[in-house]
Scaffold this motif. Structure first.
Motif, mmCIF file in Angstrom:
data_model
loop_
_atom_site.group_PDB
_atom_site.id
_atom_site.type_symbol
_atom_site.label_atom_id
_atom_site.label_comp_id
_atom_site.label_asym_id
_atom_site.label_seq_id
_atom_site.Cartn_x
_atom_site.Cartn_y
_atom_site.Cartn_z
ATOM 1 N N SER A 80 -44.964 20.724 -38.301
ATOM 2 C CA SER A 80 -43.539 20.944 -38.156
ATOM 3 C C SER A 80 -43.138 22.241 -38.846
ATOM 4 O O SER A 80 -43.608 22.543 -39.929
ATOM 5 C CB SER A 80 -42.798 19.769 -38.781
ATOM 6 N N SER A 81 -42.272 23.009 -38.198
ATOM 7 C CA SER A 81 -41.824 24.262 -38.795
ATOM 8 C C SER A 81 -40.474 24.104 -39.478
ATOM 9 O O SER A 81 -40.082 24.930 -40.290
ATOM 10 C CB SER A 81 -41.705 25.336 -37.712
ATOM 11 N N GLY A 82 -39.762 23.028 -39.131
ATOM 12 C CA GLY A 82 -38.441 22.830 -39.691
ATOM 13 C C GLY A 82 -37.362 23.527 -38.898
ATOM 14 O O GLY A 82 -36.183 23.363 -39.147
ATOM 15 N N VAL A 83 -37.776 24.339 -37.926
ATOM 16 C CA VAL A 83 -36.802 24.956 -37.030
ATOM 17 C C VAL A 83 -36.632 24.000 -35.856
ATOM 18 O O VAL A 83 -37.570 23.732 -35.117
ATOM 19 C CB VAL A 83 -37.276 26.334 -36.533
ATOM 20 N N VAL A 84 -35.426 23.471 -35.740
ATOM 21 C CA VAL A 84 -35.209 22.383 -34.802
ATOM 22 C C VAL A 84 -34.198 22.769 -33.740
ATOM 23 O O VAL A 84 -33.211 23.434 -34.026
ATOM 24 C CB VAL A 84 -34.719 21.131 -35.573
ATOM 25 N N ARG A 85 -34.450 22.357 -32.528
ATOM 26 C CA ARG A 85 -33.536 22.618 -31.436
ATOM 27 C C ARG A 85 -33.074 21.268 -30.890
ATOM 28 O O ARG A 85 -33.885 20.363 -30.711
ATOM 29 C CB ARG A 85 -34.291 23.391 -30.350
ATOM 30 N N ILE A 86 -31.785 21.126 -30.631
ATOM 31 C CA ILE A 86 -31.286 19.869 -30.061
ATOM 32 C C ILE A 86 -31.406 19.937 -28.541
ATOM 33 O O ILE A 86 -30.819 20.800 -27.898
ATOM 34 C CB ILE A 86 -29.824 19.606 -30.481
ATOM 35 N N LEU A 87 -32.203 19.047 -27.978
ATOM 36 C CA LEU A 87 -32.404 19.020 -26.526
ATOM 37 C C LEU A 87 -31.406 18.093 -25.851
ATOM 38 O O LEU A 87 -30.995 18.310 -24.726
ATOM 39 C CB LEU A 87 -33.825 18.535 -26.193
ATOM 40 N N LYS A 88 -31.079 17.002 -26.557
ATOM 41 C CA LYS A 88 -30.053 16.085 -26.052
ATOM 42 C C LYS A 88 -29.244 15.630 -27.249
ATOM 43 O O LYS A 88 -29.798 15.121 -28.221
ATOM 44 C CB LYS A 88 -30.707 14.862 -25.388
ATOM 45 N N ASP A 89 -27.951 15.823 -27.173
ATOM 46 C CA ASP A 89 -27.102 15.429 -28.300
ATOM 47 C C ASP A 89 -26.592 13.996 -28.101
ATOM 48 O O ASP A 89 -26.765 13.411 -27.034
ATOM 49 C CB ASP A 89 -25.927 16.417 -28.447
ATOM 50 N N LEU A 90 -25.961 13.460 -29.141
ATOM 51 C CA LEU A 90 -25.402 12.114 -29.080
ATOM 52 C C LEU A 90 -24.225 12.064 -28.118
ATOM 53 O O LEU A 90 -23.544 13.075 -27.913
ATOM 54 C CB LEU A 90 -24.925 11.705 -30.476
ATOM 55 N N ASP A 91 -23.986 10.892 -27.539
ATOM 56 C CA ASP A 91 -22.802 10.700 -26.701
ATOM 57 C C ASP A 91 -21.622 10.214 -27.538
ATOM 58 O O ASP A 91 -20.468 10.440 -27.191
ATOM 59 C CB ASP A 91 -23.082 9.649 -25.614
ATOM 60 N N ILE A 92 -21.926 9.513 -28.624
ATOM 61 C CA ILE A 92 -20.892 8.867 -29.431
ATOM 62 C C ILE A 92 -20.507 9.745 -30.625
ATOM 63 O O ILE A 92 -21.381 10.222 -31.335
ATOM 64 C CB ILE A 92 -21.416 7.489 -29.941
ATOM 65 N N PRO A 93 -19.197 9.974 -30.853
ATOM 66 C CA PRO A 93 -18.772 10.728 -32.040
ATOM 67 C C PRO A 93 -19.078 9.948 -33.316
ATOM 68 O O PRO A 93 -19.004 8.723 -33.323
ATOM 69 C CB PRO A 93 -17.259 10.876 -31.857
ATOM 70 N N LEU A 94 -19.426 10.641 -34.387
ATOM 71 C CA LEU A 94 -19.867 9.964 -35.613
ATOM 72 C C LEU A 94 -18.769 9.787 -36.653
ATOM 73 O O LEU A 94 -18.949 9.049 -37.621
ATOM 74 C CB LEU A 94 -21.014 10.743 -36.268
#
Ligand code: IMP
Ligand code: MG
Length: 188
Positions: A80-94
């Protein structure tokens, strides 16, 4: 042991089915106690956590919702490099929700550390982590993990959701991959 086609490349079983089942039940009871009367939202990290999450949810005696995120870390297959990309985000607000992130395994901790910062910024009422497995010996960054299934040694494991090059997720137990398999395929 006699091996199925799927089990080829697996050196040994680290956590067997019965041990997994018993521990998931314990975690379910603990989480149910802690979240009684709170509006729980489970956030699963695709794809590895799906298997654990499905079993864990069925051991919860409190109502809950689920949502999923898909992330990818740049870099080599098993590092793991720690550089992360979001491919699919959540549908529900947190905002205002009691969020429990469900992870398959914490290795360096870099992926989860990024994710926690990202989710915290959405102002949940609370934010905790439940990881099936953790390799404390590999940790590069400290993150508080509220619930842990098993602490394991620094070996590459597969099964019960965990993959090697997308394979082995459907093994019913957590097993150690043979070293030459890991080396052979990661270098391609
Ligand atoms: P970290 O950012 O180093 O903590 O990496 C976490 C991610 O790496 C996990 O969500 C897994 O997808 C993957 N990973 C780390 N160790 C293993 C392993 O032993 N087997 C399979 N996947 C692993
Ligand atoms: Mg993976």
């Amino acid at each position: 042991m006699s091996q199925t086609e799927l089990e080829r490349g697996v050196a040994e079983i680290l956590v067997d089915e019965e041990t997994l089942r018993a521990r998931v039940l314990e975690l379910g009871e603990e989480i149910s106690n802690d979240y009684t009367g709170r509006d729980l939202l489970l956030v699963g990290v695709l794809k590895g956590a799906v298997f654990f999450m499905a079993d864990l949810m069925r051991c919860l005696t409190v109502p809950c919702e689920v949502d999923f995120m898909a992330i990818s870390s740049y870099g080599a297959a098993s590092d793991s490099s720690g550089v992360v990309r979001i491919l699919k985000d959540l549908d529900i607000p947190l905002d205002g929700r009691h969020v429990l992130v469900v992870e398959d395994i914490i290795d360096s901790g870099l992926t989860l550390s990024y994710l926690m910062r990202n989710l915290q910024a959405r102002e949940p009422a609370s934010l905790e982590v439940c990881a099936l497995l953790t390799k404390p010996g590999r940790r590069e960054i400290e993150i508080p993990v509220r619930y842990v299934g098993f602490e394991i040694p620094n070996r590459f494991v597969v099964g019960y959701g965990l993959d090697f090059a997308e394979r082995y997720r459907n093994l019913p137990y957590v097993g150690v991959l043979e070293e030459d398999v890991e080396r052979g395929l990661t270098s391609t």
